[in-house]
Design a protein around this motif. Structure first.
Motif, short mmCIF file in Angstrom:
data_model
loop_
_atom_site.label_atom_id
_atom_site.label_comp_id
_atom_site.label_asym_id
_atom_site.label_seq_id
_atom_site.Cartn_x
_atom_site.Cartn_y
_atom_site.Cartn_z
N GLY A 33 -20.69 -94.18 -18.48
CA GLY A 33 -20.23 -92.88 -18.02
C GLY A 33 -19.20 -93.01 -16.93
N VAL A 34 -18.61 -91.88 -16.58
CA VAL A 34 -17.53 -91.83 -15.59
C VAL A 34 -18.10 -91.70 -14.18
CG1 VAL A 34 -15.53 -90.49 -14.84
CG2 VAL A 34 -15.96 -90.83 -17.30
N GLY A 35 -19.07 -90.80 -14.05
CA GLY A 35 -19.71 -90.58 -12.77
C GLY A 35 -18.72 -90.26 -11.67
N ARG A 36 -19.02 -90.76 -10.47
CA ARG A 36 -18.04 -90.66 -9.38
C ARG A 36 -17.18 -91.91 -9.32
NH1 ARG A 36 -19.53 -86.30 -6.70
NH2 ARG A 36 -21.70 -85.70 -6.92
N LEU A 37 -17.72 -92.99 -9.87
CA LEU A 37 -17.08 -94.30 -9.77
C LEU A 37 -15.70 -94.31 -10.42
CD1 LEU A 37 -17.66 -97.26 -8.88
CD2 LEU A 37 -18.64 -97.65 -11.14
N LYS A 38 -15.56 -93.63 -11.54
CA LYS A 38 -14.32 -93.71 -12.32
C LYS A 38 -13.63 -92.36 -12.47
CE LYS A 38 -15.66 -97.86 -14.84
NZ LYS A 38 -15.80 -98.54 -16.14
N ALA A 39 -14.10 -91.38 -11.69
CA ALA A 39 -13.59 -90.02 -11.88
C ALA A 39 -12.08 -89.93 -11.64
CB ALA A 39 -14.34 -89.04 -10.97
N SER A 40 -11.59 -90.71 -10.69
CA SER A 40 -10.16 -90.60 -10.40
C SER A 40 -9.30 -91.25 -11.47
CB SER A 40 -9.87 -91.23 -9.03
OG SER A 40 -10.18 -92.61 -9.07
N VAL A 41 -9.87 -92.16 -12.24
CA VAL A 41 -9.11 -92.86 -13.28
C VAL A 41 -9.16 -92.12 -14.61
CG1 VAL A 41 -8.73 -95.11 -14.36
CG2 VAL A 41 -9.82 -94.99 -12.14
N LEU A 42 -10.17 -91.28 -14.78
CA LEU A 42 -10.37 -90.63 -16.07
C LEU A 42 -9.11 -89.93 -16.60
CD1 LEU A 42 -12.21 -89.81 -18.42
CD2 LEU A 42 -13.07 -87.93 -17.01
N PRO A 43 -8.41 -89.13 -15.78
CA PRO A 43 -7.22 -88.45 -16.32
C PRO A 43 -6.14 -89.42 -16.82
CG PRO A 43 -7.89 -87.45 -14.25
CD PRO A 43 -8.69 -88.71 -14.40
N VAL A 44 -6.11 -90.62 -16.29
CA VAL A 44 -5.15 -91.61 -16.77
C VAL A 44 -5.45 -91.92 -18.23
CG1 VAL A 44 -4.26 -93.97 -16.48
CG2 VAL A 44 -4.96 -92.62 -14.47
N GLU A 45 -6.72 -92.11 -18.54
CA GLU A 45 -7.07 -92.40 -19.93
C GLU A 45 -6.88 -91.18 -20.84
OE1 GLU A 45 -10.68 -94.50 -20.82
OE2 GLU A 45 -10.82 -93.63 -22.82
N LEU A 46 -7.29 -90.01 -20.36
CA LEU A 46 -7.30 -88.84 -21.24
C LEU A 46 -5.91 -88.31 -21.55
CD1 LEU A 46 -10.28 -86.76 -19.81
CD2 LEU A 46 -10.29 -88.38 -21.72
N GLY A 47 -5.02 -88.43 -20.60
CA GLY A 47 -3.71 -87.82 -20.78
C GLY A 47 -3.75 -86.36 -20.36
N GLU A 48 -2.57 -85.76 -20.23
CA GLU A 48 -2.43 -84.46 -19.57
C GLU A 48 -3.13 -83.33 -20.33
OE1 GLU A 48 1.30 -81.81 -17.91
OE2 GLU A 48 1.64 -83.85 -18.65
N THR A 49 -2.85 -83.22 -21.63
CA THR A 49 -3.37 -82.07 -22.38
C THR A 49 -4.89 -82.14 -22.51
OG1 THR A 49 -1.31 -82.00 -23.63
CG2 THR A 49 -3.17 -80.76 -24.53
N ASN A 50 -5.39 -83.31 -22.84
CA ASN A 50 -6.83 -83.50 -22.96
C ASN A 50 -7.52 -83.18 -21.63
OD1 ASN A 50 -9.44 -84.81 -23.00
ND2 ASN A 50 -8.82 -85.87 -24.87
N THR A 51 -6.94 -83.66 -20.53
CA THR A 51 -7.53 -83.40 -19.21
C THR A 51 -7.56 -81.90 -18.90
OG1 THR A 51 -6.76 -85.54 -18.38
CG2 THR A 51 -7.30 -83.87 -16.74
N ARG A 52 -6.47 -81.22 -19.21
CA ARG A 52 -6.41 -79.78 -18.97
C ARG A 52 -7.50 -79.05 -19.76
NH1 ARG A 52 -4.14 -75.81 -21.94
NH2 ARG A 52 -2.76 -77.15 -23.17
#
Lengths: 451, 451
Positions: B406-425
């Protein structure tokens, strides 16, 4: 735009319906035949800015009216986006465009020693995009699961024309919410799928089958449940009742005695397990008074499976058919078959039931005569009344109104009954996130999502 | 409310963190120990009306900080909701409360000849609710898949206290969007799960294993990929590199030679296939210069599996460990292991890699010494730098930043890098649909969802 825009009314009309019995079909203003993602992007931008509804279609084999046009809509046909981009045996994945036919993909991966399991009845003529849109099932599901299990990643064009990638090509991935799984089965209401990354499995051994003939449909259902409860691991577990066998028999003489009221087909595609599976199944079936045949060759096995696959055509040959698609707990399938018969009597209408019994996914068919004659009109009214009550019976038995065909327009008004208030509200709000202007397949899945 | 409200700061503090190395833990105002769904409803209503954040926790075995408290929050502990409500062998399902431990459920279904496959490293001590929240994986996934595959239906309390049911207990169901799948893996950010309906499978045969020892870690990875490409169907395919073996060896003498730099464990839990699987694997491994042992008993097999399961404890015994969880294409796993070593050299830090190789789901561990001494602080800084670069390496190899933790707090800041802009939105907007006031696990999964 490299795709084609068609406004010829006859051509547009021909592309404005799927194979469902849903008769309400509106007049589309045009047909777009997309050839690439950019065509889809341009179409969605244009339509979204003008508030024009877009009905996306692939091969048009859906059975729930999900691809039926509405007045003033664009029909977006993605069937020409049919490239198999990659088959990667090392990663066991394929990357395809949505218009690729399931049968063509299946053939292509078989050549590389791989297997794409989902096999809806329409697998030869239905597209992967449509399979994804409905989360299609098939005969394989009792062992391999439905389409969703095989979709790893998607490229999706959203209502506003923006492009979204979801998922990863890897076997696992939990980065963020599972938008891939949300879009699979969403019937074109959340976006237009333009690329699909599918998981494949190693090609299995030749599937052999055992067949059991019962004089009671519900006893056949009981035996199937007992066989699974005892640890059975079939690759196929199909059911046909007596009226279904009679319909098939009219298409191809299979030599069935008229006293047969329930037939089970148990498949096993693992050569190392066939003996144990068929022995376990035969023992239970014979104890219940059935006559059991274990196929001795692939050819013989294919013949029985072909009989099962003929059911759709056999019903079509008998008139119009409303094929329901309820899924109930395994131990309730016998009650379902009996209940469907009681509803047939009540409404004085021909009914027959076949289905993917190993999943509890049954397809009761309600048959009626076409035409505008008063008797035909009355029969059709009774057919729809029976159909509605079959859905309710499925819910009453602890099941769902659709196991694999989807909601489409056919069941949109009943969906909120199954979902309940909070779930329905959340679904409507999710839909608005993806499609704030209500452009994508209005009226499909949740009927009044913008009311 | 029948649950307990605890405000004793020591007790609250003890319940305010999971097992991740994430050190930022806030001061919760109270701990609610829920005993039933109504406790959860009351808690969510109270918190939502006041804008008080709620951090839900089960057994607290998460590795990503997903259950770490923030200042001013309520900690909602559902571990006392631990009833196994139903085990139904006919339908092959279990209905459980979220606090049931995976190990307890596994034992209970085994007694009825059934098997619940998902087996995260923490299976003895982690709860089903937590497994659902992270879509947990484990050693079984190469054959059986992750938790999501086994979750059929949920009862969920939403942020406003309303109760939603999703899915159906049946094997198939496509009525509406797959909210069940959306909630699995959502790390408590969309609602609080209060009941889970799980699919079970027939109990497999005793799992036997073959073990291969290589003098090159990346060559071991290559052999695993080749074995799968050739059609291998293992029930387990695990990897440990040399430094990992050394760490385990310090816990229990397994007699490994120091020259071993890569170990594969291949499992097979189908007695009819063991010979063919182990023969195919052994041939490939021996061709690549490996020494191969095929276990001759269950006891011997369990010993090798136990060594793999010891990895977490072995790392913990060596200091602090940042265990990454990247998942990459199978053919890139060797590059990943080599790349991780290069990063270790670059940052002058101890690294070791083990993982679920059959899924490409690798767990590189970055080890550092605890403490406030300047050298320790510097080493920790270097450890985090290496950790960040390992995530990027996973992405560069075509993979994901998390396969199962999971992403948790540990990887939360990196998640949008993987998802890309539209997916993150879209993900942010979906989250607002479920939780408009931002009450549920703020900062987890998508860090700035309400910024």
């Amino acid at each position: 735009m490299s795709g084609t825009l068609v406004t010829d009314p006859d051509v547009v009309d021909a592309a404005s319906r799927d194979r469902s019995p849903v008769e309400e079909v509106g007049a589309a203003i045009a047909l777009v035949r997309a050839t690439c993602r950019d065509d889809v992007v341009a179409t969605m931008r244009w339509a979204n800015e003008r508030g024009v509804p877009v009905i996306t279609r692939g091969a048009g084999t859906g059975l729930s009216g999900g691809a039926n046009a509405i007045d003033g809509c664009l029909v977006l046909d993605v069937s020409r986006m049919n490239a198999i981009k990659t088959i990667n045996p090392a990663e066991r994945i394929a990357v395809v465009e949505p218009g690729v036919l399931n049968g063509d993909l299946s053939d292509a991966v078989r050549e590389q020693g791989l297997f794409y399991p989902p096999d809806p009845g329409s697998w030869r003529i239905s597209s992967i995009g449509g399979n994804v849109a409905t989360n299609a099932g098939g005969l394989c599901c009792v062992k391999y699961g439905v389409t969703k299990k095989f979709v790893r990643a998607l490229e999706v064009v959203l209502a506003d024309g923006s492009v979204m990638r979801t998922g990863t090509p890897t076997a696992k991935g939990v980065a963020g919410y599972d938008l891939t799984g949300l879009i699979v089965g969403s019937e074109g209401t959340l976006g237009v799928v333009t690329e699909v990354t599918l998981a494949l499995v190693p090609a299995p051994d030749d599937e052999l089958v055992a067949v059991a003939l019962f004089d009671s449909a519900s006893r056949a259902c009981e035996v199937a449940a007992t066989y699974l409860e005892a640890g059975g691991r079939p690759s196929m577990l199909e059911f046909m009742d007596g009226p279904t066998l009679a319909a098939v028999q009219r298409m191809a003489d299979l030599g069935f005695d008229e006293s047969v009221d329930g037939m089970l087909i148990v498949g096993c595609d693992d050569a190392t397990r066939q003996d144990v599976e068929f022995a376990a199944f035969s023992r239970l079936a014979e104890e219940a008074g059935a006559e059991v045949f274990v196929a001795e060759s692939v050819a013989e096995s294919l013949q029985f499976t072909a009989a099962r696959r003929l059911v759709g055509n056999a019903f079509e040959a008998m008139g119009r058919d409303l094929v329901d698609d309820v899924c109930v707990p395994l131990r309730r399938t016998g009650e379902l078959v009996d209940g469907v018969r009681a509803l047939g009597k009540k409404h004085r209408i021909r009914v027959a039931t076949a289905g993917h019994l190993g999943d509890g996914n049954m397809h009761p068919a309600v048959l009626y005569s076409p035409g505008d004659a008063p008797e035909a009109v009355d029969e059709k009214r009774r057919a729809y009344a029976a159909f509605e009550e079959i859905m309710q019976l499925g819910l009453d038995l602890g099941g769902t109104i659709t196991g694999e065909h989807g909601v489409g327009r056919l069941k949109a008004s009943v969906l909120p009954v199954e979902l309940g208030e909070t779930n329905t509200r959340i679904q409507r709000e999710l839909r608005r996130v993806f499609d704030p202007n209500g452009t994508l397949n209005p009226g499909v899945n949740l009927a009044s999502d913008h009311s």
